[in-house]
Write a protein that holds these residues in place. Sequence first.
Motif, PDB file in Angstrom:
ATOM      1  N   UNK A   9      -3.615  36.085  40.041  1.00 32.52           N
ATOM      2  CA  UNK A   9      -4.104  37.037  41.269  1.00 32.52           C
ATOM      3  C   UNK A   9      -5.450  36.488  41.910  1.00 32.52           C
ATOM      4  N   UNK A  10      -6.254  36.001  40.880  1.00 34.92           N
ATOM      5  CA  UNK A  10      -7.781  35.499  41.539  1.00 34.92           C
ATOM      6  C   UNK A  10      -7.690  33.789  40.963  1.00 34.92           C
ATOM      7  N   UNK A  11      -8.540  33.147  41.450  1.00 34.35           N
ATOM      8  CA  UNK A  11      -8.521  31.755  41.325  1.00 34.35           C
ATOM      9  C   UNK A  11     -10.004  31.434  41.089  1.00 34.35           C
ATOM     10  N   UNK A  12     -10.269  30.674  40.057  1.00 29.29           N
ATOM     11  CA  UNK A  12     -11.715  30.219  40.176  1.00 29.29           C
ATOM     12  C   UNK A  12     -11.710  28.717  39.851  1.00 29.29           C
ATOM     13  N   UNK A  13     -12.707  28.053  40.093  1.00 29.62           N
ATOM     14  CA  UNK A  13     -12.800  26.500  39.809  1.00 29.62           C
ATOM     15  C   UNK A  13     -14.181  26.351  38.821  1.00 29.62           C
ATOM     16  N   UNK A  14     -14.114  25.242  38.127  1.00 26.12           N
ATOM     17  CA  UNK A  14     -15.165  24.869  37.559  1.00 26.12           C
ATOM     18  C   UNK A  14     -15.023  23.234  37.420  1.00 26.12           C
ATOM     19  N   UNK A  15     -16.163  22.531  37.957  1.00 26.82           N
ATOM     20  CA  UNK A  15     -16.240  21.040  37.994  1.00 26.82           C
ATOM     21  C   UNK A  15     -16.562  20.922  36.675  1.00 26.82           C
ATOM     22  N   UNK A  16     -16.015  19.610  36.192  1.00 23.49           N
ATOM     23  CA  UNK A  16     -16.170  19.224  34.828  1.00 23.49           C
ATOM     24  C   UNK A  16     -17.337  18.733  34.527  1.00 23.49           C
ATOM     25  N   UNK A  17     -18.246  18.711  35.034  1.00 25.08           N
ATOM     26  CA  UNK A  17     -19.539  18.352  34.590  1.00 25.08           C
ATOM     27  C   UNK A  17     -20.643  19.694  34.858  1.00 25.08           C
ATOM     28  N   UNK A  18     -19.982  20.867  35.104  1.00 26.06           N
ATOM     29  CA  UNK A  18     -20.787  22.004  35.198  1.00 26.06           C
ATOM     30  C   UNK A  18     -20.678  22.967  33.865  1.00 26.06           C
ATOM     31  N   UNK A  19     -21.294  24.130  34.071  1.00 24.38           N
ATOM     32  CA  UNK A  19     -21.021  25.202  33.134  1.00 24.38           C
ATOM     33  C   UNK A  19     -20.913  26.454  33.458  1.00 24.38           C
ATOM     34  N   UNK A  20     -20.349  27.331  33.006  1.00 23.94           N
ATOM     35  CA  UNK A  20     -20.394  28.846  33.165  1.00 23.94           C
ATOM     36  C   UNK A  20     -21.133  29.492  32.025  1.00 23.94           C
ATOM     37  N   UNK A  21     -22.199  30.433  32.528  1.00 26.67           N
ATOM     38  CA  UNK A  21     -22.867  31.367  31.415  1.00 26.67           C
ATOM     39  C   UNK A  21     -21.637  32.229  30.959  1.00 26.67           C
ATOM     40  N   UNK A  22     -21.841  32.748  29.806  1.00 29.06           N
ATOM     41  CA  UNK A  22     -20.732  33.442  29.087  1.00 29.06           C
ATOM     42  C   UNK A  22     -20.410  34.747  29.836  1.00 29.06           C
ATOM     43  N   UNK A  23     -20.863  35.217  30.697  1.00 30.37           N
ATOM     44  CA  UNK A  23     -20.411  36.451  31.495  1.00 30.37           C
ATOM     45  C   UNK A  23     -20.031  36.019  32.982  1.00 30.37           C
ATOM     46  N   UNK A  24     -20.068  34.968  33.193  1.00 31.15           N
ATOM     47  CA  UNK A  24     -19.657  34.546  34.635  1.00 31.15           C
ATOM     48  C   UNK A  24     -18.468  35.084  35.090  1.00 31.15           C
ATOM     49  N   UNK A  25     -17.187  34.809  34.457  1.00 35.76           N
ATOM     50  CA  UNK A  25     -15.886  35.313  34.973  1.00 35.76           C
ATOM     51  C   UNK A  25     -15.699  36.647  34.954  1.00 35.76           C
ATOM     52  N   UNK A  26     -16.160  37.375  33.822  1.00 34.66           N
ATOM     53  CA  UNK A  26     -16.154  38.556  33.713  1.00 34.66           C
ATOM     54  C   UNK A  26     -16.830  39.561  34.901  1.00 34.66           C
ATOM     55  N   UNK A  27     -18.032  39.034  35.168  1.00 33.03           N
ATOM     56  CA  UNK A  27     -18.924  39.652  36.258  1.00 33.03           C
ATOM     57  C   UNK A  27     -18.164  39.347  37.458  1.00 33.03           C
ATOM     58  N   UNK A  28     -17.726  38.303  37.969  1.00 27.13           N
ATOM     59  CA  UNK A  28     -17.074  38.211  39.291  1.00 27.13           C
ATOM     60  C   UNK A  28     -15.824  38.770  39.415  1.00 27.13           C
ATOM     61  N   UNK A  29     -14.886  38.878  38.446  1.00 29.16           N
ATOM     62  CA  UNK A  29     -13.629  39.642  38.145  1.00 29.16           C
ATOM     63  C   UNK A  29     -14.066  41.215  38.539  1.00 29.16           C
ATOM     64  N   UNK A  30     -14.984  41.671  37.876  1.00 30.25           N
ATOM     65  CA  UNK A  30     -15.355  43.234  38.032  1.00 30.25           C
ATOM     66  C   UNK A  30     -15.674  43.396  39.350  1.00 30.25           C
ATOM     67  N   UNK A  31     -16.374  42.613  40.191  1.00 30.10           N
ATOM     68  CA  UNK A  31     -16.534  42.631  41.542  1.00 30.10           C
ATOM     69  C   UNK A  31     -15.422  42.774  42.317  1.00 30.10           C
ATOM     70  N   UNK A  32     -14.563  41.714  42.183  1.00 29.06           N
ATOM     71  CA  UNK A  32     -13.206  41.930  42.775  1.00 29.06           C
ATOM     72  C   UNK A  32     -12.488  43.151  42.554  1.00 29.06           C
TER      73      UNK A  32
END
Length: 238
Positions: free
Chosen positions: A85-108
Motif C-alpha cells: 500500500x506504501x512504497x519506500x526506497x533505500x539506495x544501496x549506499x545509505x542506511x535507515x535508522x532503526x525507527x525510520x520505516x515505523x515513524x513514516x508509516x505511522x504518519x501515513x
Amino acid sequence: MTSARPLRGSVIVPYYNAESYLQSALESIFAQRRVPDEIILVDDGSTDGSAAVAARFGARVRCHSQPHAGEAAARNHGLRLATGDCIAFLDADDLWPDNAFAALARALEANHALDLAYGLVEQFISPELDEAARAGLHCPAGAEAARLCGSTLFRRRAFDRVGGFDVSFTLGTAVDWILRGDEQGLVSGRIDEVVLRRRLHKTNVGIVKKEHRSDYLRILKASLDRRRQGSASGPAAK
C-alpha cells in the motif's frame, strides 16, 4: 482520518556495483523496529559482487535484475513488482535508522489525506575513506528535512497519479518526481525524526557523473514550462 488497518509496506533497493555497501543497507532494513512486508532488490546490471551479497539474504528478499539502465529505470522496475500500500526506497549506499520505516508509516496511517511522508536526513562520510578523500567531501553538520527517495514513504496512489521516475535524467530523478507531484497537488507530511543516514563516498553518483549536473537545470526548466502551460502531466513509468 486514521487508517483502519496498518499499511502494507514495500521497500525497493536499486543497486549498481554496490558490493561495498549493499550488505549494510540491507542490514539496516532488517534492523527496523517495524520491518517492511516486502523487500525488493533490483540489480541494475552490476558487474561486481553485488549479486552475491544480495543472495546472502535468501528468501527474505526478492531479487530481480535488468540490463544497466540507470537509477530511474531500476526504481521503476521495482515499482512494477511492488505490492504494498506504501512504497519506500533505500539506495544501496545509505542506511535507515532503526525507527525510520515505523515513524513514516505511522504518519501515513494517522492521516489518510497524506500522499507521502518524509523526515530528516543526516549525512556522514563513509568511514573507510582516507584523509585525502575526506578532505574532498563536504558533509553538512546536523540533520535537515528533505524529500529524498530514501527519506520518504509514498502511498501507492501517488505513483498511480504522477507516474514513475523519468528515465531521461541521470541525476535529480527524485527532484523531478517531487516537482511533478507538487504540480499534481500531492499532500506531503513532515516528521521531525532522522529517517535516513546518507553516505558520502568517492563513488556517489553526483560525484562520478558530474557531466550530468545540467540535468538539474533541465528538471527545473521542465517544471517551470509545465506550470506556465497549466499542465502537470508526467511520463509514465518505463
